[in-house]
Design an enzyme around this catalytic site. Sequence first.
Site, PDB file in Angstrom:
ATOM      1  CD  GLU A  76       2.970  -3.583  -1.111  1.00  0.00           C
ATOM      2  OE1 GLU A  76       3.463  -2.232  -0.493  1.00  0.00           O
ATOM      3  OE2 GLU A  76       3.583  -3.558  -1.886  1.00  0.00           O
ATOM      4  CD  GLU A 110       2.208  -4.143  -5.704  1.00  0.00           C
ATOM      5  OE1 GLU A 110       3.817  -3.718  -5.744  1.00  0.00           O
ATOM      6  OE2 GLU A 110       1.740  -3.474  -5.230  1.00  0.00           O
TER       7      GLU A 110
HETATM    8  O1  IFM Z   1       4.895   1.465  -6.018  1.00  0.00           O
HETATM    9  C1  IFM Z   1       4.716   0.509  -5.265  1.00  0.00           C
HETATM   10  C2  IFM Z   1       3.454  -0.020  -5.595  1.00  0.00           C
HETATM   11  O2  IFM Z   1       2.176   0.801  -4.707  1.00  0.00           O
HETATM   12  C3  IFM Z   1       3.297  -1.126  -3.758  1.00  0.00           C
HETATM   13  N1  IFM Z   1       4.436  -1.560  -3.812  1.00  0.00           N
HETATM   14  C4  IFM Z   1       5.185  -1.260  -3.496  1.00  0.00           C
HETATM   15  C5  IFM Z   1       5.771  -0.636  -5.291  1.00  0.00           C
HETATM   16  C6  IFM Z   1       7.009   0.720  -5.317  1.00  0.00           C
HETATM   17  O3  IFM Z   1       6.835   0.983  -4.573  1.00  0.00           O
END
Ligand code: IFM
Length: 505
Positions: free
Chosen positions: A227, A412
């Site tokens: 990210e 994710e």
């Molecule tokens: O916990 C985070 C992760 O580290 C990165 N993406 C979003 C998740 C939830 O906020």
Amino acid sequence: MRIVPDRTVRRTTSASASPVSRRDVLRLGGGALAAAALAACTPGADAPSPTVTTTPTWTPPATPMRLPDGFVLGAATSAFQVEGSTTADGRGTSIWDTFAAQPGNVRGGATGDPAADHYRRWEQDVDLMADLGLGGYRFSVAWPRVQPTGSGAVNQAGVDFYRRLVDRLLERGIEPAVTLYHWDLPQPLQDRGGWAARDTASRFADYAAVVVDALPDVTGPWLTINEPKTTAYVGYGSGYHAPGVRDVDQMVAAVHHQLLGHGLAVQALRASGASARVGIALNLQPVYPAGAGADDAAVRADAVENRLFLDPVLVGAYPDDAIGDRPGQIPADPAVLDALVREGDLATISAPLDVLAIQYYGVTGVDSGGQHVQLYPTSDAPWQQVHPEGLYETLVRVRDDYPDAPPFVITENGIPDRTPEGTTEDAERVAFLRAHLQQVARAVDDGVDVRAYYAWSLLDNVEWAEGLDQRWGLVHVDFASQERTPKASARWYADVVAQHAVPPG
Ligand code: IFM
């Protein structure tokens, strides 16, 4: 709806916005989208009446949706969020250690210690994964464990930890997936400018070479940077995350230097001769116009949220419409980005990849003034507007707009518990995961090449500035005793893995 970027939109050249409006807009980036989005959508006379056109509502079948053979179902974590032991065995200090030590930065004063104590309980955690039948585990390597100062000397004890973890995962038939950078920059590199400094990109490539040398047998995805949008917008824009910088020009620099670091790391991984399947993890979200006259602002916001990262990585060019003083844009002078990009950078950044990792949490609305507004219900993370069909739209959109994109992995997707104390009866998470996995299966059925899905997260953990208050785990962690208890969602997900299919609701 699918926002089709108007690639003919030209940037403006006028002066940047005032510091105040910069800050307000910057708060919209990444995870910090929350506060501003909520503020913008407070019900009342001024609330925009959204005109949202989405893809037609889709009804999932009443029978299980089978996933393709070889599709990996796993779960993910990141080092700082779960490991703890932040000073053990020669680990150096990361920017998140520094940031969390400052009162007021992290809710409840939580730090990276003990987190979920995974550094000491990793064997038990691998057993847990095996009990759930997980096919894959995505973890991140803590750069300051491997190179305590961010460059030069390697800390063998840190390397050995990940070597042991990978060995055990392989023994248990769980495919490891490595993320090289999940936000825990070594503090000494921050002292030299962090991601706002070009040199950090080269240091990252050196570190990547060290890690792949130690783990050459990892054939699951190797993700360079997690990210980059969140790090740039929230770490250097709103300052809500480490390193806590609020400066739009540094934010733009952090975008470019992370992407350059990604490209240089790809070169290092390739040069190692390991058969690493290399990619980058981008958090993407559909942007919908909200209210009359919002279409153009939504297209520009789409550039900020999605194309500023997709375009350089997949087609070797920055979009023209992400930066400027028009509604929806990053309020900087486009010349700032131009000045950072050197000959050859975009070729480096756009080197072919083996996978594109997509992280999906929800969607956003944008009004005609470029303000983010709420169109869909939020979870307990107020920035998260839950709309499962947005995942399908994202997968189809990236496939269609970037025909040369490599296969996708979803690294994710998840939701926090409704209560800060956490619960093991998390029906809401089960519904969320089911609805999103159905959209993944739908996309696969429609010909999108998706190879894996990793739920976020395996364990309750340190949710960055939210500390321990937001629990995202399939597995409940009692942070006092460190006892692990699988939640209803973990049991449900284990069944999905066993059936290799998403059951109907
Ligand atoms: O916990 C985070 C992760 O580290 C990165 N993406 C979003 C998740 C939830 O906020």
